[in-house]
Design an enzyme around this catalytic site. Structure first.
Site, PDB file in Angstrom:
ATOM      1  N   CYS A 153      -3.920 -38.688  -6.956  1.00 15.35           N
ATOM      2  CA  CYS A 153      -3.254 -39.188  -8.170  1.00 15.35           C
ATOM      3  C   CYS A 153      -3.579 -38.376  -9.425  1.00 15.35           C
ATOM      4  CB  CYS A 153      -3.609 -40.654  -8.379  1.00 15.35           C
ATOM      5  SG  CYS A 153      -3.013 -41.688  -7.038  1.00 15.35           S
ATOM      6  N   ARG A 155       2.934 -50.992 -14.424  1.00 14.31           N
ATOM      7  CA  ARG A 155       3.162 -49.613 -14.882  1.00 14.31           C
ATOM      8  C   ARG A 155       4.463 -49.580 -15.675  1.00 14.31           C
ATOM      9  NH1 ARG A 155       2.833 -45.604 -10.055  1.00 14.31           N
ATOM     10  NH2 ARG A 155       0.616 -46.132 -10.146  1.00 14.31           N
ATOM     11  N   CYS A 199      -8.263 -49.874  -7.913  1.00 20.57           N
ATOM     12  CA  CYS A 199      -7.445 -49.256  -6.866  1.00 20.57           C
ATOM     13  C   CYS A 199      -7.962 -49.648  -5.483  1.00 20.57           C
ATOM     14  CB  CYS A 199      -7.455 -47.743  -6.996  1.00 20.57           C
ATOM     15  SG  CYS A 199      -6.483 -46.988  -5.695  1.00 20.57           S
ATOM     16  N   ARG A 226      10.529 -42.180  -9.682  1.00 25.85           N
ATOM     17  CA  ARG A 226       9.530 -42.708 -10.620  1.00 25.85           C
ATOM     18  C   ARG A 226       9.740 -42.146 -12.025  1.00 25.85           C
ATOM     19  NH1 ARG A 226       4.944 -44.344  -7.777  1.00 25.85           N
ATOM     20  NH2 ARG A 226       5.574 -45.256  -5.806  1.00 25.85           N
ATOM     21  N   LYS A 248       9.557 -38.124  -6.974  1.00 26.72           N
ATOM     22  CA  LYS A 248       9.059 -37.758  -8.310  1.00 26.72           C
ATOM     23  C   LYS A 248       9.744 -36.505  -8.842  1.00 26.72           C
ATOM     24  CE  LYS A 248       4.610 -39.928  -7.591  1.00 26.72           C
ATOM     25  NZ  LYS A 248       3.149 -39.771  -7.548  1.00 26.72           N
ATOM     26  N   CYS A 304      -8.442 -39.975 -11.746  1.00 25.69           N
ATOM     27  CA  CYS A 304      -7.569 -41.112 -11.437  1.00 25.69           C
ATOM     28  C   CYS A 304      -8.325 -42.412 -11.711  1.00 25.69           C
ATOM     29  CB  CYS A 304      -7.131 -41.056  -9.981  1.00 25.69           C
ATOM     30  SG  CYS A 304      -8.470 -41.488  -8.857  1.00 25.69           S
ATOM     31  N   CYS A 316      -9.949 -40.804  -3.775  1.00 21.75           N
ATOM     32  CA  CYS A 316      -9.492 -40.714  -2.380  1.00 21.75           C
ATOM     33  C   CYS A 316      -8.527 -39.543  -2.277  1.00 21.75           C
ATOM     34  CB  CYS A 316      -8.845 -42.039  -1.942  1.00 21.75           C
ATOM     35  SG  CYS A 316      -7.088 -42.172  -2.313  1.00 21.75           S
ATOM     36  N   LYS A 333       8.343 -42.986  -2.224  1.00 23.04           N
ATOM     37  CA  LYS A 333       8.446 -42.628  -3.642  1.00 23.04           C
ATOM     38  C   LYS A 333       9.088 -41.257  -3.814  1.00 23.04           C
ATOM     39  CE  LYS A 333       3.876 -42.896  -3.939  1.00 23.04           C
ATOM     40  NZ  LYS A 333       2.464 -42.786  -4.320  1.00 23.04           N
TER      41      LYS A 333
HETATM   42 FE1  SRM Z   1      -0.965 -42.561  -7.433  1.00 20.72          FE
HETATM   43  C1  SRM Z   1      -1.083 -44.794  -4.884  1.00 20.72           C
HETATM   44  C2  SRM Z   1      -2.581 -44.694  -9.430  1.00 20.72           C
HETATM   45  C3  SRM Z   1      -0.179 -40.613 -10.067  1.00 20.72           C
HETATM   46  C4  SRM Z   1      -0.167 -40.019  -5.280  1.00 20.72           C
HETATM   47  N1  SRM Z   1      -1.641 -44.447  -7.199  1.00 20.72           N
HETATM   48  C5  SRM Z   1      -1.561 -45.220  -6.082  1.00 20.72           C
HETATM   49  C6  SRM Z   1      -2.009 -46.650  -6.364  1.00 20.72           C
HETATM   50  C7  SRM Z   1      -0.805 -47.445  -6.726  1.00 20.72           C
HETATM   51  C8  SRM Z   1      -2.844 -47.308  -5.254  1.00 20.72           C
HETATM   52  C9  SRM Z   1      -2.147 -48.159  -4.222  1.00 20.72           C
HETATM   53  O1  SRM Z   1      -1.181 -47.703  -3.593  1.00 20.72           O
HETATM   54  O2  SRM Z   1      -2.630 -49.277  -4.008  1.00 20.72           O
HETATM   55  C10 SRM Z   1      -2.943 -46.388  -7.575  1.00 20.72           C
HETATM   56  C11 SRM Z   1      -3.127 -47.564  -8.535  1.00 20.72           C
HETATM   57  C12 SRM Z   1      -4.507 -47.527  -9.129  1.00 20.72           C
HETATM   58  C13 SRM Z   1      -4.704 -48.444 -10.250  1.00 20.72           C
HETATM   59  O3  SRM Z   1      -5.560 -49.354 -10.152  1.00 20.72           O
HETATM   60  O4  SRM Z   1      -4.066 -48.266 -11.285  1.00 20.72           O
HETATM   61  C14 SRM Z   1      -2.347 -45.118  -8.135  1.00 20.72           C
HETATM   62  N2  SRM Z   1      -1.215 -42.701  -9.393  1.00 20.72           N
HETATM   63  C15 SRM Z   1      -1.999 -43.608 -10.030  1.00 20.72           C
HETATM   64  C16 SRM Z   1      -2.186 -43.266 -11.483  1.00 20.72           C
HETATM   65  C17 SRM Z   1      -2.294 -44.468 -12.394  1.00 20.72           C
HETATM   66  C18 SRM Z   1      -3.424 -42.356 -11.604  1.00 20.72           C
HETATM   67  C19 SRM Z   1      -3.952 -42.161 -12.999  1.00 20.72           C
HETATM   68  O5  SRM Z   1      -5.159 -42.368 -13.141  1.00 20.72           O
HETATM   69  O6  SRM Z   1      -3.216 -41.768 -13.897  1.00 20.72           O
HETATM   70  C20 SRM Z   1      -0.942 -42.389 -11.707  1.00 20.72           C
HETATM   71  C21 SRM Z   1       0.277 -43.168 -12.115  1.00 20.72           C
HETATM   72  C22 SRM Z   1       1.455 -42.276 -12.323  1.00 20.72           C
HETATM   73  C23 SRM Z   1       2.668 -42.952 -12.883  1.00 20.72           C
HETATM   74  O7  SRM Z   1       2.658 -43.256 -14.073  1.00 20.72           O
HETATM   75  O8  SRM Z   1       3.642 -43.121 -12.146  1.00 20.72           O
HETATM   76  C24 SRM Z   1      -0.731 -41.840 -10.296  1.00 20.72           C
HETATM   77  N3  SRM Z   1      -0.205 -40.694  -7.636  1.00 20.72           N
HETATM   78  C25 SRM Z   1      -0.065 -40.022  -8.822  1.00 20.72           C
HETATM   79  C26 SRM Z   1       0.151 -38.622  -8.587  1.00 20.72           C
HETATM   80  C27 SRM Z   1       0.282 -37.554  -9.655  1.00 20.72           C
HETATM   81  C28 SRM Z   1       1.697 -37.220  -9.980  1.00 20.72           C
HETATM   82  O9  SRM Z   1       2.625 -37.917  -9.554  1.00 20.72           O
HETATM   83  O10 SRM Z   1       1.895 -36.216 -10.659  1.00 20.72           O
HETATM   84  C29 SRM Z   1       0.141 -38.452  -7.208  1.00 20.72           C
HETATM   85  C30 SRM Z   1       0.243 -37.099  -6.457  1.00 20.72           C
HETATM   86  C31 SRM Z   1       1.642 -36.598  -6.394  1.00 20.72           C
HETATM   87  C32 SRM Z   1       2.352 -37.168  -5.208  1.00 20.72           C
HETATM   88  O11 SRM Z   1       2.975 -38.205  -5.343  1.00 20.72           O
HETATM   89  O12 SRM Z   1       2.251 -36.587  -4.113  1.00 20.72           O
HETATM   90  C33 SRM Z   1      -0.076 -39.758  -6.626  1.00 20.72           C
HETATM   91  N4  SRM Z   1      -0.617 -42.452  -5.427  1.00 20.72           N
HETATM   92  C34 SRM Z   1      -0.376 -41.286  -4.735  1.00 20.72           C
HETATM   93  C35 SRM Z   1      -0.364 -41.583  -3.331  1.00 20.72           C
HETATM   94  C36 SRM Z   1      -0.130 -40.566  -2.178  1.00 20.72           C
HETATM   95  C37 SRM Z   1       1.319 -40.388  -1.925  1.00 20.72           C
HETATM   96  C38 SRM Z   1       1.581 -39.539  -0.712  1.00 20.72           C
HETATM   97  O13 SRM Z   1       2.675 -38.973  -0.616  1.00 20.72           O
HETATM   98  O14 SRM Z   1       0.742 -39.445   0.170  1.00 20.72           O
HETATM   99  C39 SRM Z   1      -0.631 -42.972  -3.206  1.00 20.72           C
HETATM  100  C40 SRM Z   1      -0.725 -43.787  -1.907  1.00 20.72           C
HETATM  101  C41 SRM Z   1       0.604 -44.110  -1.329  1.00 20.72           C
HETATM  102  O15 SRM Z   1       1.656 -43.923  -1.926  1.00 20.72           O
HETATM  103  O16 SRM Z   1       0.576 -44.572  -0.192  1.00 20.72           O
HETATM  104  C42 SRM Z   1      -0.791 -43.469  -4.544  1.00 20.72           C
HETATM  105 FE1  SF4 Z   2      -6.518 -44.778  -6.028  1.00 23.14          FE
HETATM  106 FE2  SF4 Z   2      -6.775 -42.647  -4.507  1.00 23.14          FE
HETATM  107 FE3  SF4 Z   2      -4.900 -42.716  -6.370  1.00 23.14          FE
HETATM  108 FE4  SF4 Z   2      -7.389 -42.508  -7.097  1.00 23.14          FE
HETATM  109  S1  SF4 Z   2      -6.268 -40.992  -5.870  1.00 23.14           S
HETATM  110  S2  SF4 Z   2      -5.896 -43.944  -7.984  1.00 23.14           S
HETATM  111  S3  SF4 Z   2      -8.447 -43.697  -5.566  1.00 23.14           S
HETATM  112  S4  SF4 Z   2      -4.961 -43.997  -4.595  1.00 23.14           S
END
Ligand code: SRM
Ligand code: SF4
Length: 571
Positions: free
Chosen positions: A485, A75, A442, A144, A215, A436, A481, A213
């Site tokens: 994201c 990323r 993922c 981030r 944000k 996402c 899930c 994390k």
């Molecule tokens: Fe996310 C985890 C992809 C934005 C909440 N996110 C992941 C992981 C890294 C999976 C993992 O932990 O193994 C995913 C990688 C998938 C892949 O194959 O690329 C992933 N998140 C993404 C992206 C690429 C989604 C997309 O399709 O655009 C976004 C990358 C953002 C960036 O450039 O930094 C992405 N993730 C978000 C957002 C949206 C936002 O930030 O505005 C959220 C919700 C906001 C938040 O943080 O609460 C988000 N991602 C999560 C979470 C849940 C965090 C939590 O507090 O519960 C996880 C899981 C974790 O952290 O344990 C996660």
């Molecule tokens: Fe993966 Fe769940 Fe985030 Fe989608 S919402 S990229 S399935 S961790």
């Protein structure tokens, strides 16, 4: 005696890592496996990368007694989403040389490369470093990518807020020299490289970094196009006579939750006051340090700032912030958000410059039969003198297009089958949809999202067209899930994967990102989704009030109750 704290495993890994080095150097060199040593899989996140497997191939490889096909997602941070043509070209080249020939524009305005093999990690990172890009803090327990949509056509204030975005991002970048040592042989063309002697000292984070994390997003009303309330820290720009004055400060947003655990929940940030613009970096630092000191380090499910806040209470948090700042936040100033989506097509800025916002389905830059988006953008990047701006809705702005390039850009897009005016081709539902990544990369996905949503939209668009709603903006967001994201709990329609082909349906978020949605139905398959949404859309088409958004309508008609706080999301 104080209770003994049982720190989570990741806390021990960070502590023993010598500022994020761990055994990454040996792991990366180890030729026996495509994977890293287990502890290093945690540490590499701070360097902006995740170890993944190709989940489409996992069972076949297991059957053949092969190890999973390990590869890495990287990323690349782009604060405020602004990249030059040279940077675009470099990312495009790297996707072909080392990745899966696609680029993902993320929901936080970063680039993602997928499918990079361990042996190519160093060359890939060096490749974007040469173009003055980095992936440090792309993932991991740190601040981030800082979001802001510097929509060039809007105002001068956007330029000023973009400068603040860059300052916050630079201030909260980790200082460890590990990134430069491991990937760049201690050298860098990039200005963030730590000074001599600074590389083993983290003045803001300390040696175990944050509990989780963190944000930050900024927005200039009336456009909430970075969904600031979904962030740990959201900053709402307040302007007067076209000049930036300061920011309202909102804390405690986050989307993630776990099915079956009602004490985990999405939550929108609460506004706690106003600060003048020259204090904003300090305020960000102090909020980060409170979370560093007060956040839960035992159970990562409850480590985000939103849970810290609901545990200690907003007043106690504010008192501590005022104490650390040495002054009190002022009362929040009035503002209004109208929308959270992007406006597509050509626009003209206050200075007369021309900009083109392109719709990018699922944020995926790729060549498909009949739509060679990747090729078109590469050809444009060869001569475009303006920049490429990634939006928080996974779209792309070709900004500051020189007048002499207008026609050639138009011609290249049309030769490659890329629609210039998304409004003329796609329904409002498709234009505003986010998905996402989910499968196949993922590891947390229960269901498809990005790969499947276009197909589901083909069916939903039939209903939309029948009901005469083609040009109505309706926000639909899908994730594989409940982690959230694509910010699905801010969708007027939210679809969250429960199992392969099965989704929970959430309804009733606000069009401007100021209200969460509510669970409406569980475990729907595709037919179920279409059957549930059809009568609601028909009712909306016939009985809505002027200017009423779909989310507001569903609440007025009593289909779902409004969610007024994360704590009543599950009620
Ligand atoms: Fe996310 C985890 C992809 C934005 C909440 N996110 C992941 C992981 C890294 C999976 C993992 O932990 O193994 C995913 C990688 C998938 C892949 O194959 O690329 C992933 N998140 C993404 C992206 C690429 C989604 C997309 O399709 O655009 C976004 C990358 C953002 C960036 O450039 O930094 C992405 N993730 C978000 C957002 C949206 C936002 O930030 O505005 C959220 C919700 C906001 C938040 O943080 O609460 C988000 N991602 C999560 C979470 C849940 C965090 C939590 O507090 O519960 C996880 C899981 C974790 O952290 O344990 C996660
Ligand atoms: Fe993966 Fe769940 Fe985030 Fe989608 S919402 S990229 S399935 S961790």
């Amino acid at each position: 005696m104080a209770d003994t704290i049982k720190l989570s495993e990741v806390e021990h890994v960070k502590d023993a890592s010598n500022y994020l080095r761990g055994t990454l150097a040996e792991s990366v060199k180890n030729p026996i496996t495509g994977a890293l040593f287990p502890d290093d899989t945690h540490l590499i996140k701070f360097h902006g990368s995740y170890q993944q497997t190709d989940r489409d191939l996992d069972s076949e490889r297991k059957h053949q007694k092969l190890e999973p096909l390990y590869s890495f997602m990287i990323r690349v941070r782009v604060p405020g989403g602004v990249a030059s043509s040279a940077q675009w070209l470099r990312m495009d080249e790297l996707a072909d040389a080392y990745g899966n020939h696609t680029l993902k524009l993320t929901t936080r305005q970063a680039f993602q490369l997928h499918g990079v093999l361990k042996r190519d990690l160093k060359e890939t990172i060096q490749g974007f470093n040469d173009a003055l890009l980095d992936s440090i803090a792309g993932c991991g327990d740190v601040n981030r990518n800082v979001m802001f949509n510097p929509n060039p056509h809007q105002s001068r204030v956007h330029e000023q807020v973009y400068a603040v975005t860059q300052a916050i991002s630079a201030h909260l970048t980790p200082r460890t020299a590990a990134y430069w040592e491991l990937w760049l042989n201690g050298e860098s063309a990039y200005s963030c490289v730590p000074n001599e002697g600074e590389g083993d000292f983290e003045p803001i984070y300390g040696k175990t970094y944050l509990p989780r994390k963190f944000k930050i997003a900024l927005a200039v009303p009336p456009y909430n196009d970075t969904d600031i309330f979904a962030n740990d820290l959201g900053l709402i720009a307040i302007e007067e006579h076209g000049e930036l004055l300061g920011f309202n400060v909102a804390v405690g947003g986050g989307m993630g939750m776990t099915f079956g655990m009602p004490d985990t929940y999405p939550r929108l940030a609460d506004i706690i006051g106003y600060i003048p613009a020259d204090q904003v970096v300090d305020v960000c630092e102090k909020i980060v340090t409170i979370q560093r000191d007060w956040g839960n380090r035992e159970n990562r499910k409850f480590s985000r700032l939103k849970y810290t806040l609901d545990r200690v209470g907003l007043d106690v948090f504010k008192q501590e912030l005022n104490h650390r700042l040495g002054f009190a936040l002022e009362a929040a100033r009035p503002y209004t958000f109208r929308s959270s989506g992007d406006a597509f097509g050509w626009s003209t800025g206050p200075d007369g410059a021309r900009h083109l916002t392109l719709f990018v389905e699922g944020g995926r830059i790729q060549d498909l039969p009949g739509n060679q988006l990747k090729t078109a953008l590469r050809n444009i990047a060869h001569f475009h003198t303006g920049d490429f701006r990634l939006t928080g809705n996974q779209n792309l702005i070709l900004a500051n297009v020189a007048p002499e390039h207008l026609l050639s850009i138009q011609a290249i897009l049309s030769e490659n089958g890329v629609p210039v005016e998304a409004n003329e081709v796609h329904t409002g539902l498709r234009r505003g949809a986010l998905a996402c990544v989910a499968l196949n990369t993922c590891s947390l996905a229960f269901a498809e999202a990005e790969r499947y949503l276009p197909k589901l939209l083909d069916r939903l668009e039939q209903v939309i067209r029948q009901q005469g709603l083609s040009q109505d903006e309706i926000i639909l967001r899908m994730t594989g899930c409940p982690n959230g994201c694509a910010r699905p709990y801010l969708g007027e329609i939210g679809l969250v994967g429960r199992a392969v082909g099965r989704y929970n349906l959430y309804l009733g978020a606000a069009f401007n990102g100021e209200r969460l949605n509510k669970l409406y139905r569980e475990m729907l398959d595709e037919d179920g989704i279409v059957q549930e949404l059809t009568p609601l859309l028909a009712d909306y088409a016939q009985n809505r009030q002027p200017q009423e958004s779909f989310g507001d309508f569903l609440i007025r008609q009593g289909y779902v109750q409004p969610t007024t706080h994360g704590l009543n999301f599950h009620q």
